[in-house]
Motif scaffolding. Structure first.
Motif, short mmCIF file in Angstrom:
data_model
loop_
_atom_site.label_atom_id
_atom_site.label_comp_id
_atom_site.label_asym_id
_atom_site.label_seq_id
_atom_site.Cartn_x
_atom_site.Cartn_y
_atom_site.Cartn_z
N GLU A 35 0.83 -1.21 0.00
CA GLU A 35 0.00 0.00 0.00
C GLU A 35 0.87 1.26 0.00
OE1 GLU A 35 -3.28 0.41 -0.63
OE2 GLU A 35 -3.02 -1.72 -1.07
N ARG A 38 2.03 1.65 -3.55
CA ARG A 38 0.88 2.07 -4.37
C ARG A 38 0.55 3.55 -4.15
NH1 ARG A 38 -3.00 -1.68 -5.83
NH2 ARG A 38 -2.70 -2.79 -3.88
N ASN A 39 0.61 4.01 -2.90
CA ASN A 39 0.23 5.40 -2.58
C ASN A 39 1.36 6.41 -2.79
OD1 ASN A 39 -2.37 4.61 -1.85
ND2 ASN A 39 -1.72 4.16 0.24
N ARG A 40 2.58 6.05 -2.43
CA ARG A 40 3.70 7.00 -2.50
C ARG A 40 4.44 7.00 -3.83
NH1 ARG A 40 5.58 8.73 2.58
NH2 ARG A 40 6.83 10.16 1.34
N PRO A 42 2.91 5.87 -7.08
CA PRO A 42 1.85 5.30 -7.94
C PRO A 42 2.30 5.06 -9.39
CG PRO A 42 1.38 7.60 -7.42
CD PRO A 42 2.54 7.18 -6.55
#
Length: 127
Positions: A35, A38-40, A42
């Motif tokens: 995650e 995925r978030n930092r 992308p």
């Protein structure tokens, strides 16, 4: 509790020459770290899905992170970029139940890779 995904086994020889005996040769990633990527990072997440395991199991170079104890940069060269898996190794002084683990993953420009190599210790480089 974090789900753990086993990615494979590390070549421990260049790592143990620098850090001493590792507790395990397994390399994992947790769902929390997935995650994070995925978030930092992308724009790099699809590369992680495609090449993440290969980057850390069969890297083109391994560079000791001199700022963080027990951490290495595992770099895989692609045709137009470099992939960097930052891995926290499980050293003899660490808790028994831990595994070598991907902390983060992102693309690395050639210029930045040269800077990392200059400022840290190269432990392995594929010929």
């Amino acid at each position: 509790m974090a789900e753990v995904i086993i990615l494979g086994k590390l070549n421990t020889q260049p790592l143990e020459a620098e850090f001493g005996k590792l507790k395990t040769d397994e390399i994992v990633v947790t769902n929390e770290r997935i995650e994070h990527i995925r978030n930092r990072h992308p724009n790099d997440f699809s590369l992680f899905e495609q090449y993440g395991a290969e980057t850390v199991v069969n890297p083109d170079s391994i560079i000791k992170d001199c700022k963080n104890n027990g951490t290495v940069f595992m770099v895989k060269r692609l045709e137009k970029t470099n992939l960097n898996g930052v891995v926290r190794l499980v050293l003899n002084s660490d808790a028994e139940n831990l595994k070598n683990s991907i902390m983060t993953f992102y693309r690395l420009r050639d210029k930045n890779l040269k800077k990392i190599e200059k400022n840290n210790k190269v432990l392995y480089k594929k010929e």
